[in-house]
Each structure stands twice: as C-alpha cells, then as structure tokens.
Design an enzyme around this catalytic site. Structure first.
Site, PDB file in Angstrom:
ATOM      1  N   ARG A 108       0.832  -1.194   0.000  1.00  0.00           N
ATOM      2  CA  ARG A 108       0.000   0.000   0.000  1.00  0.00           C
ATOM      3  C   ARG A 108       0.869   1.247   0.000  1.00  0.00           C
ATOM      4  O   ARG A 108       1.715   1.419   0.864  1.00  0.00           O
ATOM      5  CB  ARG A 108      -0.919   0.003   1.232  1.00  0.00           C
ATOM      6  N   THR A 112      -1.115   7.587  -1.024  1.00  0.00           N
ATOM      7  CA  THR A 112      -2.383   7.475  -1.763  1.00  0.00           C
ATOM      8  C   THR A 112      -3.288   6.376  -1.212  1.00  0.00           C
ATOM      9  O   THR A 112      -4.482   6.354  -1.527  1.00  0.00           O
ATOM     10  CB  THR A 112      -2.107   7.161  -3.242  1.00  0.00           C
ATOM     11  N   ASP A 204      -0.399  -3.029  12.593  1.00  0.00           N
ATOM     12  CA  ASP A 204      -0.012  -3.590  11.301  1.00  0.00           C
ATOM     13  C   ASP A 204       0.280  -5.076  11.485  1.00  0.00           C
ATOM     14  O   ASP A 204       1.230  -5.460  12.167  1.00  0.00           O
ATOM     15  CB  ASP A 204       1.222  -2.863  10.769  1.00  0.00           C
ATOM     16  N   ASP A 207       3.846  -6.221  10.390  1.00  0.00           N
ATOM     17  CA  ASP A 207       4.897  -5.800  11.322  1.00  0.00           C
ATOM     18  C   ASP A 207       4.867  -6.631  12.590  1.00  0.00           C
ATOM     19  O   ASP A 207       5.914  -7.030  13.114  1.00  0.00           O
ATOM     20  CB  ASP A 207       4.725  -4.316  11.668  1.00  0.00           C
TER      21      ASP A 207
END
Length: 213
Positions: A108, A112, A204, A207
C-alpha cells in the site's frame, strides 16, 4: 457460531474471539502473535471450507464396506496476499496440505493508500478450483479488490476472501467491486482512522508477525 449476511460472515466462536483478543493486545510478543495467527487461521478455515463439494467412494473398514464421503473436484487454491497473508496461509495448509498455493504481492502506497503490484504467481486452472484469498486485514479494501481483480483475470470464478479483521469501509468497497466474493472474518471492527488503519484493530499485522516496523 457465526453472524452472517449474504456477503459477510463473522465467525463468533468463543475460541476465535478469545485468540483475537490476545492478538489485539499491544504487549503480545511477535512469537506469540505468530502462534495465535496460525491457530486462529485453522479455526477460520473450518468456516471458509464449510461448503466444499463432496463425493463418495466405496471403502472397506475393519468391519464392513461402506460408501464414504470425501472431497470432490480439483484441489482448492489458497492465495496469500503478501506479505501478511502468509500468516493465515500457514495455518490453513496444516489442515488442507494438498491445496495448491499462489501469491499476490501488493503493498500500500502510504500517501495514496492505493495498492502497488510487485508479484503474481498462482496455480493453473483456477477456473476449476475453489480459490480462497487470505489477508489478515481488510482495511480500505483497495488491495483486496486489486488482488481479486488479478485472480479473476487469471480465470478464477469461485472465490472466497478470508481475513482476520475487517473495517466497514473495506467490506463496502469489496461488495461494490466484487459482490460475488463472500468475506469470512473474525471481527467487523468500528472504522478506519485517517491513516487507513483499522480501529480498534491490532496495528499492522505484517509488522507484528515479522517483528518489523
């Protein structure tokens, strides 16, 4: 135990919800997070494979012959949306070791929030297989929609999407783009924040699974 609509199934089984709570906790270690993700993926796999096609064959038990059920058709295809999808993939493969496996590499763009493709490798004859795409987080839905686009271009017609957490925005985006692809998840969370992360979420997933920042 599920909460179900035509497009979204939330698996409310107590074991799923208990393990999800442990994964959400900030102090949960990387090793424990990986273990829990593998365990919860197996529980979710029961739901996502609930309606697999069946056939039967004649077998002989120690007592007698019988007509016994077994899976029909080509082996299903598990598609991991990299990198975090591998955490779900590993657990499901322990239950369905004969499944074919593919990978869709998307990341990602943090400005944006749009997906950028960097890898795509999937099994042959997707049109003849149940295809289960796995990614722990359905957030904006942009990466998931892009992955399903690629799978359909490769021939897949029977697709299910399995995730750990979903945001309402991601579910709506997927329903708009791919209304024929049911979503199975452990939780429909509250919302996305301004950075596009699920709230309350668990941070995340990649992560936390790999110990990166």
């Amino acid at each position: 135990m599920t909460s179900e609509t035509d497009h979204l199934t939330v698996v409310t089984h107590p074991l799923v919800q208990h393990k999800l709570t442990l994964m959400r906790e900030e102090e949960t270690s990387t090793a424990k997070f990986r273990q829990l993700l593998r365990e919860i993926s197996q529980l979710l796999a029961y739901e996502v494979t609930r309606n697999l096609e069946m056939t039967s064959k004649t077998i002989k038990t120690p007592m007698c012959e019988m007509e016994a059920p077994l899976l029909d058709g080509k082996k299903l295809a598990l598609i991991s949306i990299l990198r975090a999808g591998n955490g779900l993939l590993d657990g499901i493969l322990e239950l369905v070791p004969a499944a074919r496996v593919g990978f869709v590499g998307l990341y990602r763009d943090e400005e944006t929030l749009q997906p950028v493709q960097y890898y795509f490798k999937v099994p042959e004859n997707l049109e003849d297989r149940l295809v289960i795409a796995v990614d722990p987080m359905l957030a904006t839905g942009n990466s998931s929609v892009a992955a399903i686009d690629l799978l359909k271009q490769a021939g897949a017609t029977n697709i299910r999407f399995l995730c750990l957490l979903a945001a309402p925005e991601g579910v709506a985006r997927m329903k708009e783009a791919h209304p024929d692809v049911p979503i199975i998840t452990a939780s429909l969370d509250e919302k996305l924040n301004e950075q596009g992360y699920i709230v309350p979420g668990l941070g995340d997933a990649g992560d936390r699974m790999f110990g990166t920042k």
